[in-house]
Design a protein around this motif. Structure first.
Motif, PDB file in Angstrom:
ATOM      1  N   ARG A 288      -0.226  -0.446  -6.939  1.00  0.00           N
ATOM      2  CA  ARG A 288      -1.277  -0.829  -5.971  1.00  0.00           C
ATOM      3  C   ARG A 288      -1.946   0.426  -5.401  1.00  0.00           C
ATOM      4  NH1 ARG A 288      -5.293  -3.715  -5.198  1.00  0.00           N
ATOM      5  NH2 ARG A 288      -5.793  -4.233  -3.039  1.00  0.00           N
ATOM      6  N   VAL A 292      -6.077   1.443  -5.362  1.00  0.00           N
ATOM      7  CA  VAL A 292      -6.922   1.580  -4.162  1.00  0.00           C
ATOM      8  C   VAL A 292      -7.247   3.030  -3.775  1.00  0.00           C
ATOM      9  CG1 VAL A 292      -6.320  -0.663  -3.181  1.00  0.00           C
ATOM     10  CG2 VAL A 292      -4.944   1.303  -2.578  1.00  0.00           C
ATOM     11  N   SER A 301      -4.546   4.272   4.948  1.00  0.00           N
ATOM     12  CA  SER A 301      -4.830   2.874   4.599  1.00  0.00           C
ATOM     13  C   SER A 301      -4.171   2.505   3.278  1.00  0.00           C
ATOM     14  CB  SER A 301      -6.341   2.609   4.569  1.00  0.00           C
ATOM     15  OG  SER A 301      -6.919   3.282   3.476  1.00  0.00           O
ATOM     16  N   GLU A 305      -1.544  -0.501   2.823  1.00  0.00           N
ATOM     17  CA  GLU A 305      -1.753  -1.504   1.776  1.00  0.00           C
ATOM     18  C   GLU A 305      -0.465  -1.668   0.951  1.00  0.00           C
ATOM     19  OE1 GLU A 305      -4.230  -3.485   1.189  1.00  0.00           O
ATOM     20  OE2 GLU A 305      -3.613  -4.206  -0.810  1.00  0.00           O
ATOM     21  N   LYS A 308       2.135  -3.593   2.691  1.00  0.00           N
ATOM     22  CA  LYS A 308       1.834  -5.027   2.637  1.00  0.00           C
ATOM     23  C   LYS A 308       2.405  -5.632   1.345  1.00  0.00           C
ATOM     24  CE  LYS A 308      -2.574  -7.123   3.520  1.00  0.00           C
ATOM     25  NZ  LYS A 308      -3.881  -6.788   4.032  1.00  0.00           N
TER      26      LYS A 308
END
Ligand code: GLY
Length: 462
Positions: A288, A292, A301, A305, A308
């Motif tokens: 991930r 990103v 950030s 992320e 999460k």
């Protein structure tokens, strides 16, 4: 060593970023181990190396911002040195290799600085971290070693960080070289991860691989069946079937540019279902971040992320519960991930950490977050092309932390403590890659990715 033009350009850029005065960059000296002549393997100061290119002890560089003059201070070897070390190039010749014409014996450094101090000129220096250089700065500048850091030049720190953060093509080549050595280290660790083998054997073996390239490890090898201890340097256990072996290790190329990878593999070559479940969550986290991370996005950030993805995965397994975003905001996920997603990497494995993490990983816009877990994130600021960062999510079951949080009733609306209790013997998983931020995204560094999917790892170990 790169072409002289690389160092000349860097010094020119540095002088343009510092307003006035002299920039003093001492190199490192030899450090004794157990008696004066028995030195540890030499490691040059990374900022000296970046601007002056010489990977040997006993030098200092000075840049006069006002006159533009550049000096290299060091001593030619004498016959006694030649008897023990063999013939060595003259300082003048070394200076020429990195584009410096003003070379002087080391003792002349005192004179130059005394004159500058007498004239009321500013002397910029970086925060020192080795006692020898603290003593040198105290002698040269008359500032007590205990308070030197307070007098280090913020202007110089910021200028160095701005340059060293953005890697040039020649640096990426060197980091790739270090990553390729890292690939060999980690695949050797996988091949040797068999029941009955001592952890120390595997740790020593992979350290030897780095050394066989004329390099050394970029930090002491972390290798353990107790991967829940984040920096575990205890390699005293015998590998046991059914457990996981976490290896966090990297190499320095001869140029000392670094790599840093982590893999977690099953002793004996096959993951259990429970191990696979957690492993695949951590792998999703790692991937991930690659999706990103791109210029303009803050690494803070990206970290959040990834948290999460971790929390969502743990929720699906029944280890976490409640609203995922609320759990992240509260910091409940940090029970499983008490460290940050990654750090800058370059000439240092934690690049420029000697200059102060706040200046390297943060800026006026992005400030460190004090919350447990995220507070350990070394790199939070906006990404830019040329940055090299590590992507190292993990999931750990740390019995002492679980007990403490449970006793305190911490985040019980998000944590299913009864289920977590059953994972206390699990250990920990971390999966780390080295990543270059490109113009429109990012890419992994190293010619081949170290096996990482369950299938790749099991096939490789099989
Ligand atoms: N890979 C070790 C560390 O980042 O601290």
């Amino acid at each position: 060593m790169f072409e002289a033009s690389v160092y000349k350009n860097r010094r020119k850029e540095l002088k343009e970023r510092v307003w006035e005065g002299l920039i003093l960059l001492p190199g490192n000296g030899d450090a004794s181990s157990n008696y004066p002549a028995n030195a540890y393997r030499f490691r040059q100061d990374s900022s000296f190396l970046y601007f002056f290119g010489l990977n040997m002890p006993g030098f200092a560089g000075v840049l006069d911002v006002d006159s533009g003059k550049e000096y290299l201070f060091g001593n030619d070897v004498d016959i006694d040195d030649i008897i023990w070390m063999g013939p060595q190039p003259k300082v003048k010749e070394l200076g020429a290799r990195v584009g410096i014409t003003h070379t002087r014996p080391f003792a002349k450094l005192t004179e130059l600085l005394k004159e500058a101090i007498a004239a009321g000129r500013k002397i910029h220096f970086l925060p020192p971290y080795r006692y020898r250089n603290m003593q040198l700065l105290e002698d040269l500048l008359g500032i007590h070693h205990a308070v030197l850091k307070q007098y280090a030049s913020l202007e110089l720190v910021q200028a160095v960080v701005s340059l060293r953060s953005v890697k040039e093509a020649c640096e990426i080549e060197e980091i790739t070289r270090a990553c390729n050595i890292g690939y060999e280290m980690h695949t050797a660790a996988m091949k040797n991860c068999r029941p009955g083998v001592k952890e120390q054997y595997v740790a020593g073996l992979i350290e030897g691989i780095a050394n066989s390239y004329g390099s050394m490890v970029s930090f002491p090898v972390i290798l353990s069946q107790n991967g829940e201890t984040l920096h575990n340097h205890d390699h005293s256990q015998i590998l046991q079937k059914g457990r996981l072996m976490l290896t966090d290790a990297g190499a320095e190329a001869v140029s000392v540019y670094c790599s840093d990878f982590t893999r977690t593999v099953p002793v004996g070559g096959k993951f259990s279902t429970r191990q696979k479940d957690i492993y695949n969550i951590v792998l999703r986290c790692n991937n991930r971040a690659l999706e990103v991370a791109r210029p303009g996005v803050t690494y803070l950030s990206v970290h959040l992320e990834v948290c999460k993805v971790l929390a969502q995965g743990l929720k699906e397994l029944g280890l976490m519960k409640g609203d995922t975003d609320a759990a992240i905001s509260a910091g409940a996920h940090a029970l499983f991930l008490p460290h940050g997603l990654g750090h800058m990497m370059g000439l240092d494995v934690h690049d420029m950490e000697d200059l102060g993490q706040i200046h390297v990983g943060y800026d006026e816009e992005i400030r460190p977050v004090p919350q447990f877990g995220t507070a350990s994130l070394r790199m939070g600021r906006r990404l830019a092309p040329g940055f090299v960062v590590t992507d190292e999510p993990g999931c750990y079951f740390i019995p002492a932390l679980i007990d403490q949080w449970r006793q305190q009733g911490l985040h019980k609306e998000f944590l299913n403590y009864d289920k977590i209790e059953t994972f206390k013997d699990f250990g920990g998983i971390r999966l780390e890659d080295d990543v270059l931020i490109t113009e429109d995204g990012c890419r992994l560094l190293g010619d081949k990715r170290v096996p990482i999917t369950v299938k790749e790892v099991e096939d490789f170990m099989g």
